[in-house]
Design a protein around this motif. Structure first.
Motif, PDB file in Angstrom:
ATOM      1  N   ASP A  81       0.827  -1.203   0.000  1.00 43.68           N
ATOM      2  CA  ASP A  81       0.000   0.000   0.000  1.00 43.68           C
ATOM      3  C   ASP A  81       0.864   1.257   0.000  1.00 43.68           C
ATOM      4  O   ASP A  81       0.533   2.267  -0.634  1.00 43.68           O
ATOM      5  N   GLN A 112       0.019  -5.116   5.959  1.00 45.05           N
ATOM      6  CA  GLN A 112       0.061  -3.675   5.760  1.00 45.05           C
ATOM      7  C   GLN A 112       0.730  -3.064   6.991  1.00 45.05           C
ATOM      8  O   GLN A 112       0.416  -3.446   8.121  1.00 45.05           O
ATOM      9  N   ASN A 207      -4.853  -5.935  -1.007  1.00 44.42           N
ATOM     10  CA  ASN A 207      -3.490  -5.824  -1.529  1.00 44.42           C
ATOM     11  C   ASN A 207      -3.390  -6.290  -2.978  1.00 44.42           C
ATOM     12  O   ASN A 207      -2.613  -5.744  -3.768  1.00 44.42           O
TER      13      ASN A 207
END
Length: 302
Positions: A81, A112, A207
């Motif tokens: 990200d 993440q 993702n």
């Protein structure tokens, strides 16, 4: 009451002064985030290859061995990200950009940073780069983001011992002071593989979509994307969860098939890399990075 407030302010003032001095001192310590941000700004018209990803890219690809101008914008625990945030922020500014090299590791689609144990690293992007992340108030201050003990250690090492805090060359590649492969790498491999195995696939769909968005955005700009699964030590590979690994590799293969500007390269089990090429279970050392960088350069020159 007034007397109490005066005493309280008298007590707080030294703490506030010390805090401000510490914050200023910490921000003056050179760091990789600032180095890479500055290099990107000053070389934006010349960079042809942008390398994105976590410590696998950070330690594993040295632009010094790439023929074309390149910047390694990898960082420890940098997740996909954030890779997208970096690309989205700079893609229009990088006029010469031809290729984005993006790591597709065992963990890439399953984590993440903002939800991980090292979310404190968000402050480094907030303080030292132009990348806009979803940050909290504490992420705007060194002294609020990191434990006091660690900050005092950083100040002592830099200002008293004159030690370099991070070993990053001008192209963004980092090396470690410890370069020898640990004798207990087999035991380390099992522990690290377990740590990298996600308890669930809660981030997978999001993702995966981010990965697609990276490729699509590059497509619009006529930029090639090279997805890379980096080499890892054999014992580490043996202890990986089969389903998580399969989903990772399959994602890379699907991107390769569906997007003409995308190439997926899987070097996980590459037999050109032996024990002496690894810093630990899943990171290349200086020797391994030189070898791998030359392989990548050969791909980029095709």
């Amino acid at each position: 009451m007034k007397k109490f407030l005066n005493l309280f302010l008298l007590f707080c003032l030294p703490v506030l002064v010390v805090g401000c001095v510490m914050e200023f001192a910490l921000r003056q310590i050179p760091n990789a985030y600032q180095v890479k941000s500055d290099y990107l700004e000053t070389h934006r018209g010349r960079i042809k290859t942008l390398l994105l990803g976590s410590s696998h890219i950070l330690y594993g690809v040295n632009p010094e061995y790439l023929t074309e101008e390149a910047l390694n914008y990898g960082h420890v625990s940098q997740t996909i990200d954030i890779d997208y945030d970096i690309l989205h922020r700079y893609i229009s500014d990088l006029e010469a950009l031809e290729t984005v090299v993006l790591r597709l590791s065992y963990t890439t689609l399953f984590e993440q940073l903002k939800e991980g144990d090292e979310k404190w690293r968000i402050k480094d992007y907030t303080l030292y780069t132009d990348i806009s992340l979803d940050s909290k108030i504490k992420d705007h201050f060194e002294i609020l983001s990191v434990k006091l003990k660690y900050n005092l250690e950083r100040i002592y090492k830099y200002y008293i011992l004159n030690e370099a805090v991070e070993h990053v060359n001008k192209w963004g590649w980092a090396s470690q002071e410890r370069e020898q492969t640990p004798e207990n790498i087999e035991a380390v491999s099992m522990r690290v593989a377990k740590k990298h195995t996600a308890p669930s696939d809660v981030f997978y769909s999001e993702n995966y979509k981010i990965l697609e968005n990276i490729i699509k955005e590059c497509t619009e700009k006529g930029i090639k994307v090279v997805l890379v699964t980096m080499p890892a030590y054999k014992d580490y590979i043996q202890h990986l969860d089969a389903l998580q690994l399969e989903k990772t590799i399959n994602a890379g293969m699907r991107m390769d098939l569906e997007y003409s500007n995308c190439t997926y390269l899987n070097y996980l089990n590459d037999n050109r890399f032996g024990r002496s090429d690894f810093l630990d279970a899943d990171h290349l050392n200086t020797q391994g990075a030189e070898k791998f960088s030359k392989i990548i350069d050969g791909i980029l020159r095709q």
